[in-house]
Design a protein around this motif. Sequence first.
Motif, PDB file in Angstrom:
ATOM      1  N   CYS A  44      14.296   0.464   0.501  1.00  0.00           N
ATOM      2  CA  CYS A  44      12.887  -0.202   0.486  1.00  0.00           C
ATOM      3  C   CYS A  44      12.536  -0.619  -0.897  1.00  0.00           C
ATOM      4  N   ILE A  45      11.936  -1.993  -1.211  1.00  0.00           N
ATOM      5  CA  ILE A  45      11.971  -2.330  -2.732  1.00  0.00           C
ATOM      6  C   ILE A  45      10.740  -1.597  -3.298  1.00  0.00           C
ATOM      7  N   PHE A  46       9.893  -0.766  -2.578  1.00  0.00           N
ATOM      8  CA  PHE A  46       8.883  -0.110  -3.353  1.00  0.00           C
ATOM      9  C   PHE A  46       9.193   1.475  -3.401  1.00  0.00           C
ATOM     10  N   CYS A  47      10.440   1.664  -3.197  1.00  0.00           N
ATOM     11  CA  CYS A  47      10.793   3.431  -3.103  1.00  0.00           C
ATOM     12  C   CYS A  47      10.623   3.901  -4.557  1.00  0.00           C
ATOM     13  N   ALA A  48       9.775   4.936  -4.555  1.00  0.00           N
ATOM     14  CA  ALA A  48       9.558   5.507  -5.791  1.00  0.00           C
ATOM     15  C   ALA A  48      10.746   6.318  -6.509  1.00  0.00           C
ATOM     16  N   LEU A  49      11.705   6.438  -5.580  1.00  0.00           N
ATOM     17  CA  LEU A  49      13.142   7.252  -6.134  1.00  0.00           C
ATOM     18  C   LEU A  49      14.203   6.041  -6.201  1.00  0.00           C
ATOM     19  N   ASP A  50      13.695   4.777  -6.275  1.00  0.00           N
ATOM     20  CA  ASP A  50      14.649   3.878  -6.867  1.00  0.00           C
ATOM     21  C   ASP A  50      15.836   4.059  -7.808  1.00  0.00           C
ATOM     22  N   TRP A  51      15.118   4.964  -8.578  1.00  0.00           N
ATOM     23  CA  TRP A  51      16.144   5.176  -9.751  1.00  0.00           C
ATOM     24  C   TRP A  51      17.182   6.401  -9.663  1.00  0.00           C
ATOM     25  N   MET A 183       0.348  -0.864   0.765  1.00  0.00           N
ATOM     26  CA  MET A 183      -0.013  -2.083   0.192  1.00  0.00           C
ATOM     27  C   MET A 183       0.585  -2.593  -0.899  1.00  0.00           C
ATOM     28  N   ILE A 184       1.459  -3.619  -0.947  1.00  0.00           N
ATOM     29  CA  ILE A 184       2.175  -4.139  -2.031  1.00  0.00           C
ATOM     30  C   ILE A 184       1.931  -5.787  -1.821  1.00  0.00           C
ATOM     31  N   PRO A 185       2.141  -6.615  -2.878  1.00  0.00           N
ATOM     32  CA  PRO A 185       1.923  -8.070  -2.893  1.00  0.00           C
ATOM     33  C   PRO A 185       2.592  -8.731  -1.581  1.00  0.00           C
ATOM     34  N   TYR A 186       3.678  -8.054  -1.109  1.00  0.00           N
ATOM     35  CA  TYR A 186       4.475  -8.833  -0.329  1.00  0.00           C
ATOM     36  C   TYR A 186       3.709  -8.726   1.279  1.00  0.00           C
ATOM     37  N   ASN A 187       3.035  -7.700   1.440  1.00  0.00           N
ATOM     38  CA  ASN A 187       2.570  -7.584   2.798  1.00  0.00           C
ATOM     39  C   ASN A 187       1.170  -7.398   3.055  1.00  0.00           C
ATOM     40  N   LEU A 188       0.302  -7.850   2.173  1.00  0.00           N
ATOM     41  CA  LEU A 188      -1.073  -7.628   2.205  1.00  0.00           C
ATOM     42  C   LEU A 188      -1.830  -8.563   3.505  1.00  0.00           C
ATOM     43  N   ASN A 189      -1.161  -9.495   3.585  1.00  0.00           N
ATOM     44  CA  ASN A 189      -1.726 -10.246   4.655  1.00  0.00           C
ATOM     45  C   ASN A 189      -1.284 -10.030   5.983  1.00  0.00           C
ATOM     46  N   GLU A 190      -0.636  -8.863   6.437  1.00  0.00           N
ATOM     47  CA  GLU A 190       0.390  -8.409   7.505  1.00  0.00           C
ATOM     48  C   GLU A 190      -0.400  -7.369   7.948  1.00  0.00           C
ATOM     49  N   ALA A 191      -1.448  -6.641   7.433  1.00  0.00           N
ATOM     50  CA  ALA A 191      -1.728  -5.300   7.805  1.00  0.00           C
ATOM     51  C   ALA A 191      -2.493  -5.100   9.074  1.00  0.00           C
ATOM     52  N   ASP A 192      -3.081  -6.401   9.243  1.00  0.00           N
ATOM     53  CA  ASP A 192      -3.643  -6.488  10.652  1.00  0.00           C
ATOM     54  C   ASP A 192      -2.859  -6.822  11.640  1.00  0.00           C
ATOM     55  N   LYS A 193      -1.886  -7.538  11.453  1.00  0.00           N
ATOM     56  CA  LYS A 193      -1.092  -7.778  12.464  1.00  0.00           C
ATOM     57  C   LYS A 193       0.006  -6.433  12.920  1.00  0.00           C
ATOM     58  N   VAL A 208      -3.420   3.251   5.839  1.00  0.00           N
ATOM     59  CA  VAL A 208      -3.044   2.294   4.754  1.00  0.00           C
ATOM     60  C   VAL A 208      -3.166   2.910   3.490  1.00  0.00           C
ATOM     61  N   LYS A 209      -1.936   2.798   2.744  1.00  0.00           N
ATOM     62  CA  LYS A 209      -2.072   3.458   1.385  1.00  0.00           C
ATOM     63  C   LYS A 209      -1.857   2.339   0.205  1.00  0.00           C
ATOM     64  N   PRO A 210      -2.706   2.784  -0.868  1.00  0.00           N
ATOM     65  CA  PRO A 210      -2.647   2.030  -2.145  1.00  0.00           C
ATOM     66  C   PRO A 210      -1.355   2.477  -2.840  1.00  0.00           C
ATOM     67  N   TYR A 211      -0.729   1.382  -3.488  1.00  0.00           N
ATOM     68  CA  TYR A 211       0.643   1.604  -4.381  1.00  0.00           C
ATOM     69  C   TYR A 211       0.242   2.352  -5.570  1.00  0.00           C
ATOM     70  N   PHE A 221       4.564  -2.311  -8.147  1.00  0.00           N
ATOM     71  CA  PHE A 221       3.899  -3.252  -7.383  1.00  0.00           C
ATOM     72  C   PHE A 221       2.254  -3.081  -7.424  1.00  0.00           C
ATOM     73  N   SER A 222       1.911  -2.691  -8.477  1.00  0.00           N
ATOM     74  CA  SER A 222       0.240  -2.623  -8.546  1.00  0.00           C
ATOM     75  C   SER A 222      -0.226  -4.054  -8.439  1.00  0.00           C
ATOM     76  N   ILE A 223      -1.559  -3.867  -7.579  1.00  0.00           N
ATOM     77  CA  ILE A 223      -2.109  -4.987  -7.281  1.00  0.00           C
ATOM     78  C   ILE A 223      -3.697  -4.853  -7.660  1.00  0.00           C
ATOM     79  N   PRO A 224      -4.593  -5.874  -7.922  1.00  0.00           N
ATOM     80  CA  PRO A 224      -6.174  -5.615  -8.305  1.00  0.00           C
ATOM     81  C   PRO A 224      -6.651  -5.042  -6.986  1.00  0.00           C
ATOM     82  N   VAL A 225      -7.845  -4.340  -7.410  1.00  0.00           N
ATOM     83  CA  VAL A 225      -8.504  -3.656  -6.318  1.00  0.00           C
ATOM     84  C   VAL A 225      -9.214  -4.364  -5.360  1.00  0.00           C
TER      85      VAL A 225
END
Length: 351
Positions: A44-51, A183-193, A208-211, A221-225
């Motif tokens: 996953c691109i958002f994985c916190a353990l990507d290191w 929630m990251i920039p790539y998927n914000l429009n798909e939560a309802d789907k 639904v969890k904030p990054y 992948f921080s995004i504006p509130v």
Amino acid sequence: MKKIEVDNHKLMYHPERVTEWKEKGDCFPIYVEIGPTNRCNHNCIFCALDWMEKGIQEINKSVMLSVLKDMAFHKIKSVMFAGEGEPLLHKDIGTFVQEAKKYGLDVSITTNGTQFTQEKIEQCLPYLSWIRFSMDAGISETYAKVHKTNPRDFERVITNIENAVKFRDENKLGATIGVQFLMIPYNLNEADKLARILKDIGADNLQVKPYSHHPSSLNDFSIPVEMYNRVEEQLKKFNTDTFQVKFRRRTLERIQEGINYPMCYGLPFFALVDSAANIIPCNLFYNNEEFTYGNLCKQSFSEIWKGEKRKEILKKLEKKGISECRIGCRLDADNRYLHRLKNPEPHDNFI
């Protein structure tokens, strides 16, 4: 539907353990997160353990069973199988879940869900308090990009959730079946789907969890509130008596506020066991010998927890402070509560 709290702490429901902590400065944890393996079939691109490097490491079966029994004996309440990799890839995960429950522990799993086959459903679901599937898109194409996997995995996971719901309901089991959407920039429009799909197949909730950026992570992948606010408004229409969207508003607010306490008070109430059977304070300290309490192949959980090395590490962490900690971490709400107990406000006695 059972009321499920996912956006706050639950320490107030464990007054005896909190009292022990206040009086002695320490206690056995209430909850332990266990990583049975560091293998993962997603990237996953958002994985916190990507290191971290993924591999073929996994906890030995006999060690794990001994650890679970020791945990239960010392009144640890619950375990979650998750960790650095995909927990369902461990060949003995069904046995771990069953034995943990037999010893009196409440058990849960966080998984990407691709491996939750009918066999594993039957092995695990009767013994689980809850299972949470990580699904971070509403269509297969986005899912494949975010999870870095084959698009077919999206439908595969949906089918597995649907089968789990059917097995749960047919056998009148109590397990809560939920999905987490980061929630990251790539998927914000798909939560309802995703919410619509999950509601239709009978899942209990969508969380639904904030990054929140892990200090060691390569991604951000921080995004504006205001983007979060828009998603929350879109999801309200899906709430019914049988399906709930758990939008983690308090978590978002705490991330916005930042850390407002001087140390991590919550470490006695929580522990993390990695796939090498090390006990560490939290996921900041993977692969960090300096802050590893001990190894379960060499000592029991209780020996390590009561040992001098752990006490020394806790003192070192208190001195180190929390300036390098993750904002909005797992223990953030606990820390705010415990800080208030340590530092009461003038009007706290007026209930």
